[in-house]
Design a protein around this motif. Structure first.
Motif, mmCIF file in Angstrom:
data_model
loop_
_atom_site.group_PDB
_atom_site.id
_atom_site.type_symbol
_atom_site.label_atom_id
_atom_site.label_comp_id
_atom_site.label_asym_id
_atom_site.label_seq_id
_atom_site.Cartn_x
_atom_site.Cartn_y
_atom_site.Cartn_z
ATOM 1 N N THR A 54 8.735 -3.792 10.213
ATOM 2 C CA THR A 54 9.706 -3.894 9.327
ATOM 3 C C THR A 54 11.218 -3.938 9.814
ATOM 4 O OG1 THR A 54 8.419 -2.971 7.429
ATOM 5 C CG2 THR A 54 10.762 -3.194 6.948
ATOM 6 N N LEU A 55 11.905 -4.977 9.667
ATOM 7 C CA LEU A 55 13.423 -4.988 9.981
ATOM 8 C C LEU A 55 14.208 -4.780 8.936
ATOM 9 C CD1 LEU A 55 13.092 -8.570 12.015
ATOM 10 C CD2 LEU A 55 13.432 -6.484 13.143
ATOM 11 N N ARG A 56 15.290 -3.769 9.047
ATOM 12 C CA ARG A 56 16.411 -3.270 8.405
ATOM 13 C C ARG A 56 17.522 -4.556 8.775
ATOM 14 N NH1 ARG A 56 17.000 -0.767 3.588
ATOM 15 N NH2 ARG A 56 19.363 -0.169 3.305
ATOM 16 N N VAL A 57 17.887 -5.371 7.823
ATOM 17 C CA VAL A 57 18.932 -6.514 7.905
ATOM 18 C C VAL A 57 20.081 -5.989 6.960
ATOM 19 C CG1 VAL A 57 19.263 -8.715 7.969
ATOM 20 C CG2 VAL A 57 16.947 -8.107 8.355
ATOM 21 N N GLU A 58 21.265 -5.914 7.621
ATOM 22 C CA GLU A 58 22.559 -5.528 6.932
ATOM 23 C C GLU A 58 23.346 -6.792 6.133
ATOM 24 O OE1 GLU A 58 25.025 -4.024 9.962
ATOM 25 O OE2 GLU A 58 23.736 -2.089 10.384
ATOM 26 N N ARG A 59 22.985 -7.809 6.548
ATOM 27 C CA ARG A 59 23.840 -8.992 5.571
ATOM 28 C C ARG A 59 22.902 -9.597 5.070
ATOM 29 N NH1 ARG A 59 28.557 -10.742 7.834
ATOM 30 N NH2 ARG A 59 28.644 -11.981 5.535
ATOM 31 N N GLY A 60 23.262 -10.154 3.765
ATOM 32 C CA GLY A 60 22.670 -10.987 2.813
ATOM 33 C C GLY A 60 22.898 -12.387 3.163
ATOM 34 N N LEU A 61 22.430 -13.142 2.033
ATOM 35 C CA LEU A 61 22.548 -14.685 2.338
ATOM 36 C C LEU A 61 23.921 -15.107 2.093
ATOM 37 C CD1 LEU A 61 19.602 -15.981 -0.106
ATOM 38 C CD2 LEU A 61 19.566 -15.786 2.536
ATOM 39 N N ASP A 62 24.793 -14.387 1.690
ATOM 40 C CA ASP A 62 26.131 -14.446 1.786
ATOM 41 C C ASP A 62 26.756 -14.878 3.224
ATOM 42 O OD1 ASP A 62 25.815 -11.814 1.817
ATOM 43 O OD2 ASP A 62 28.063 -11.730 2.225
ATOM 44 N N ALA A 63 26.132 -14.467 4.160
ATOM 45 C CA ALA A 63 26.395 -14.638 5.563
ATOM 46 C C ALA A 63 26.446 -15.902 5.786
ATOM 47 C CB ALA A 63 25.812 -13.828 6.544
ATOM 48 N N LEU A 64 25.292 -17.028 5.178
ATOM 49 C CA LEU A 64 25.363 -18.141 5.579
ATOM 50 C C LEU A 64 26.495 -18.917 5.257
ATOM 51 C CD1 LEU A 64 21.780 -18.820 4.262
ATOM 52 C CD2 LEU A 64 22.485 -18.371 6.750
ATOM 53 N N ALA A 65 27.165 -18.616 4.178
ATOM 54 C CA ALA A 65 28.596 -19.533 3.790
ATOM 55 C C ALA A 65 29.600 -19.235 4.854
ATOM 56 C CB ALA A 65 28.953 -18.964 2.421
ATOM 57 N N ASP A 66 29.566 -18.119 5.516
ATOM 58 C CA ASP A 66 30.641 -17.717 6.445
ATOM 59 C C ASP A 66 30.254 -18.384 7.856
ATOM 60 O OD1 ASP A 66 32.001 -16.683 4.515
ATOM 61 O OD2 ASP A 66 31.147 -14.675 5.073
ATOM 62 N N ALA A 67 29.089 -18.622 8.180
ATOM 63 C CA ALA A 67 28.683 -18.988 9.546
ATOM 64 C C ALA A 67 29.169 -20.549 10.037
ATOM 65 C CB ALA A 67 26.878 -18.959 9.583
ATOM 66 N N ASP A 68 29.296 -20.588 11.234
ATOM 67 C CA ASP A 68 29.278 -21.869 11.923
ATOM 68 C C ASP A 68 28.138 -22.515 12.315
ATOM 69 O OD1 ASP A 68 32.414 -21.916 12.126
ATOM 70 O OD2 ASP A 68 32.081 -20.110 13.294
ATOM 71 N N THR A 69 27.027 -21.821 12.713
ATOM 72 C CA THR A 69 25.901 -22.075 12.943
ATOM 73 C C THR A 69 24.774 -21.323 12.335
ATOM 74 O OG1 THR A 69 26.508 -22.961 15.174
ATOM 75 C CG2 THR A 69 24.090 -22.541 14.893
ATOM 76 N N ILE A 70 23.623 -21.757 11.841
ATOM 77 C CA ILE A 70 22.545 -21.127 11.145
ATOM 78 C C ILE A 70 21.311 -21.509 12.021
ATOM 79 C CG2 ILE A 70 21.217 -20.605 8.930
ATOM 80 C CD1 ILE A 70 23.615 -21.578 7.313
ATOM 81 N N ILE A 71 20.543 -20.442 12.481
ATOM 82 C CA ILE A 71 19.442 -20.518 13.215
ATOM 83 C C ILE A 71 18.210 -19.890 12.041
ATOM 84 C CG2 ILE A 71 17.977 -20.118 15.139
ATOM 85 C CD1 ILE A 71 20.479 -21.456 15.678
ATOM 86 N N VAL A 72 17.402 -20.891 12.019
ATOM 87 C CA VAL A 72 16.150 -20.485 11.247
ATOM 88 C C VAL A 72 14.811 -20.552 12.020
ATOM 89 C CG1 VAL A 72 14.598 -21.093 9.010
ATOM 90 C CG2 VAL A 72 17.087 -21.621 9.143
ATOM 91 N N PRO A 73 14.373 -19.109 12.190
ATOM 92 C CA PRO A 73 13.190 -18.762 13.063
ATOM 93 C C PRO A 73 11.926 -19.050 12.491
ATOM 94 C CG PRO A 73 14.798 -17.034 13.166
ATOM 95 C CD PRO A 73 15.152 -17.871 11.927
#
Length: 336
Positions: A54-73
């Protein structure tokens, strides 16, 4: 600093996630400053990864709005479909002009969001047929390492993510910075995007259980002979027009393109496993002449029959081919 958000979905493939994370994180400007700020983000704080952890991820979907590039694995088979919130966030980012790229079967998420409609796209060759079937408005190119449509980019298998990342870094910061991170990653700067994925099976996959399966198997057994649309339609017991329509529905391509790719796959198998001369392989694969074979092989595989054989037999390819496939010279271009 350019912000990269890696969207982590349930059952994410760890390598698909880690490859872009490390590649962008290792990239530095000539003065030593980091070039990218990389953040993992997810819909929920904890995400199950393929492999049983299990991964512990600190940022939510709000981070997508602030990104210049989004990567979808990509995610493993059996992963739940992306939620409406995830798809909406991706659409909003696309509308805002954010660059969005997928790794491997991450292309399905972009397609689900409608971001690939009317565009060329790629994914792992195993999943290419399914992508074409489920999303007919996407022009699927199963044999390339990655596709750059400008704002929307897709890559093939996991290793192709490295090629795509280097391509984006070169686009952002120039060849010198990209060449340095390529050396750090111990890989060539340039495996041109049109270079074919190395596929290990002899023929394109047959859709099992479909009504056309017997016809497709008959094609595979008669590649060295003349095969016409009329012959195939007659074997299926339907008109040529109906056959062509059903063929595209069930395979994602036309009968002619399927036949040509099947012949190239047969040639690939023979190049990998025999020492037969090119002229003999051309006949065995059903091409009318060695010239026609070489032209079609280069178009589909992105290289010459000789260079393809050399890659599998450990021989030295011709200089022009070696420069292209080993990235001896950086240049523009759209990786497994």
């Amino acid at each position: 600093m350019h912000s990269v958000a890696i969207l982590v979905l349930d059952h994410v493939v760890p390598f698909d996630m880690a490859a872009p994370q490390q590649t962008f994180a290792w990239t530095h400007l000539p003065d030593g400053r980091p070039a990218y700020r990389v953040r993992l983000c997810a819909e929920t704080p904890e995400v199950r990864a393929d492999g049983g952890f299990t991964l512990r991820v600190e940022r939510g979907l709000d981070a997508l709005a602030d990104a210049d590039t989004i990567i979808v694995p990509g995610c493993s088979p059996g992963a739940p479909p992306p939620s409406a919130r995830v798809l909406a966030a991706l659409r909003q980012a696309a509308e805002a002009g954010t660059r969005i790229a997928s790794v491997c079967v991450g292309a399905f998420v972009l397609a689900e969001a409608g971001l690939l409609d009317g565009l060329r796209a790629t994914t792992h060759w195993v999943a290419a047929g399914e992508l074409a079937r489920r999303f007919p408005r996407v022009e699927v190119e199963p044999d390339v390492l990655y596709v750059d449509n400008g704002q929307i980019l897709t890559s093939a298998g996991a290793a192709a993510a490295l090629d795509l990342c280097l391509h984006m870094i070169r686009r952002d910061l120039g060849s010198a910075v990209a060449a340095n991170i390529a050396r750090m990653s111990v890989m060539p700067l340039e495996r041109e995007g049109g270079q074919a994925q190395f596929i290990v099976h002899e023929h394109p996959p047959v859709p099992r259980g479909s009504e056309l399966e017997p016809v497709l198997e008959w094609i595979e057994d008669h590649l060295a002979h003349e095969v016409t649309l009329a012959t195939l339609a007659a074997r299926a017991g339907i008109s040529e027009r109906t056959f062509s329509r059903r063929f595209r529905e069930q395979t994602g391509t036309t009968p002619l393109q399927w036949l040509l790719r099947a012949r190239v796959r047969r040639a690939q198998y023979l190049l990998e496993n025999t020492d037969h001369p090119v002229e003999r392989i051309a006949r065995q694969a059903g091409f009318g002449s060695p010239t026609a074979f070489r032209e079609r092989f280069r178009k589909v595989a992105g290289t010459t029959p000789y260079a393809y054989r050399a890659a599998f037999h450990g021989k030295t390819a011709a200089p022009a081919v070696r420069a292209r496939t080993a990235g001896a010279a950086p240049g523009p271009g759209p990786g497994s």
